[in-house]
Design an enzyme around this catalytic site. Sequence first.
Site, PDB file in Angstrom:
ATOM      1  N   SER A   1      69.328  61.368  78.275  1.00  0.00           N
ATOM      2  CA  SER A   1      68.097  61.957  78.780  1.00  0.00           C
ATOM      3  C   SER A   1      67.474  62.849  77.704  1.00  0.00           C
ATOM      4  O   SER A   1      67.153  62.357  76.626  1.00  0.00           O
ATOM      5  CB  SER A   1      68.377  62.716  80.088  1.00  0.00           C
ATOM      6  OG  SER A   1      67.186  63.021  80.773  1.00  0.00           O
TER       7      SER A   1
ATOM      8  N   GLU B   1      66.568  54.029  86.971  1.00  0.00           N
ATOM      9  CA  GLU B   1      66.448  55.335  86.333  1.00  0.00           C
ATOM     10  C   GLU B   1      65.749  56.377  87.210  1.00  0.00           C
ATOM     11  O   GLU B   1      66.138  57.532  87.241  1.00  0.00           O
ATOM     12  CB  GLU B   1      65.681  55.197  85.011  1.00  0.00           C
ATOM     13  CG  GLU B   1      66.469  54.577  83.880  1.00  0.00           C
ATOM     14  CD  GLU B   1      67.450  55.539  83.234  1.00  0.00           C
ATOM     15  OE1 GLU B   1      67.603  56.676  83.740  1.00  0.00           O
ATOM     16  OE2 GLU B   1      68.056  55.173  82.228  1.00  0.00           O
TER      17      GLU B   1
ATOM     18  N   HIS C   1      69.887  57.488  87.026  1.00  0.00           N
ATOM     19  CA  HIS C   1      69.857  58.346  85.849  1.00  0.00           C
ATOM     20  C   HIS C   1      71.093  59.243  85.817  1.00  0.00           C
ATOM     21  O   HIS C   1      71.479  59.805  86.836  1.00  0.00           O
ATOM     22  CB  HIS C   1      68.583  59.201  85.915  1.00  0.00           C
ATOM     23  CG  HIS C   1      68.268  59.951  84.671  1.00  0.00           C
ATOM     24  ND1 HIS C   1      67.904  59.325  83.505  1.00  0.00           N
ATOM     25  CD2 HIS C   1      68.237  61.288  84.408  1.00  0.00           C
ATOM     26  CE1 HIS C   1      67.661  60.245  82.580  1.00  0.00           C
ATOM     27  NE2 HIS C   1      67.863  61.440  83.098  1.00  0.00           N
TER      28      HIS C   1
END
Length: 532
Positions: free
Chosen positions: A207, A335, A426
């Site tokens: 990320s 995600e 995610h």
Amino acid sequence: MDGVVGVSGGGSGLRVEGWGSLEPEIRTAAGVVRGRWENAVAVFRGIPYAEPPFGSRRFGEPVPVQQWDGVRDALEFGPAVPQARHQGSVMSSVSGCPDDGSADCLTLNVWSPELGAARLPVMVWIHGGRYLEGTAGNPHQDGATLAACGVVMVSMNYRVGVEGFAHIAGAPDNRGILDQVAAMRWVQDNIAAFGGDPDNVTVFGQSAGAGSIAALLTMPMAAGLFHRAISQSLPGTYFSPQLAAAISAKIAAELGVRATVDELADIPPRALTEATDAVLRKMPEFVESWGPTALTPTPFSPVVDGGVLPVAPWAALANGAARDIDLLIGHARDEYSLFNAWRDREMTDEQANAVLELLAPALDSSGGYRAAYPDASAAQLYELVNSDWLLRMPSLHLADAQYAGQGPAWLYELCWSFRRDQGASHSLDMLLVFGTLSADEVRGHPSAHLNAANEILEVSNQMRSDWVRFATTGNPGWASYDPETRSTRVYSAEPTTQPYPEERSRRIWHTHRFDALDLRRSVGAEVVGDYP
């Protein structure tokens, strides 16, 4: 064994028997640190790599830590850098010199299975957290399991939020990434004593950590500090100075000041985090000027300032900036499921159309998302386009850029999930690589699918083995990426290698060029600008 100065309790060298009771001491460039053996891994926590970034050093480049006398205990993680929910007294201290030591927040941690001249591969972790939060002390990012696989693992704290990423007049941009550079210089200078090979360093992150790594691949000052890179879920948000300045101005205005070093110097970090939170809640109001940025979960990203970060990563890699760096890059399938507030709510076609028009207006000539995904609901289209523009397509396009620049790249996608309600979300790949999500935790989750607890150990071990193989040899174990075959390692219950799975989205975005996001101009009700 250079740098190993002894073991607490007597003796002039490191003994390997009775590891559980030994406290190894290592001489670094700044002084001696004392760690401990924990289950056959030597662990050193909270080693300072830079001076506290407060007082006269606030909003400046990191300053190397001064030398100390005697032996410094490295048994506890260092305090978190200023961020929401951090309660250290530095948060309310303008001087940054509280008595509780919380100013000493620029620290790193080392896990090693063998100290001294072992010359093991080194893996340096950069945590995520929206450029807004995060700490290397997160128990889900414990490096012991990776280190036990035969690498030296390093993690670090770096400045986030206004302190690390806001555009402030009179201050260098990307201070958080400058901290990361300082930590990697520390690795080059010191890691050999901890058993690591400074000539075989892999930087990896997820990320915002992946976004930082893509910036590091571009930055001249980071050249030579690492040799391989793993980017997990790369965000496509890099800011122009104009957009970054507009956002910083809104945050400073919450406090009645301007975003300059002089006017922010007397504002405690806690006040800046509260002002940031206030602007974060208002961000959708600024969509006509900030564009897609206003719909993201963060007001910060690396700033393409033309100096520290000369150009956005896609253009830089396509021009060969990382041709000598082995790059492993990928993303999770679902995600945006963590951020999709519409998953359990009814969304109208009009609401979905507004987001599609903002994020992906006419990117192809065959009807875009509605034609590519005819059976998707409005909420599903919303999640798909957000997944694509924010994380999935930026990752794929960076692989394309690395190939264009004649650099080696490998691509992966995580499709396995243990939760029926979130899919392959995610941050799940981070938990799998570190091995910090247990089968018992999965088994006890109310939305876990039937075989998830049996599958997680295999998927986790496979990803971790591939990451370690890549850090050791430069090849994770499958064919490298090229735009014709698009060979992709797909992590499911039984991992496979196949063409890139998200072909429909790839086709929609194939003509797009990711670049720094900029301010938009409003003309009546119409939003115009260069992005997308």
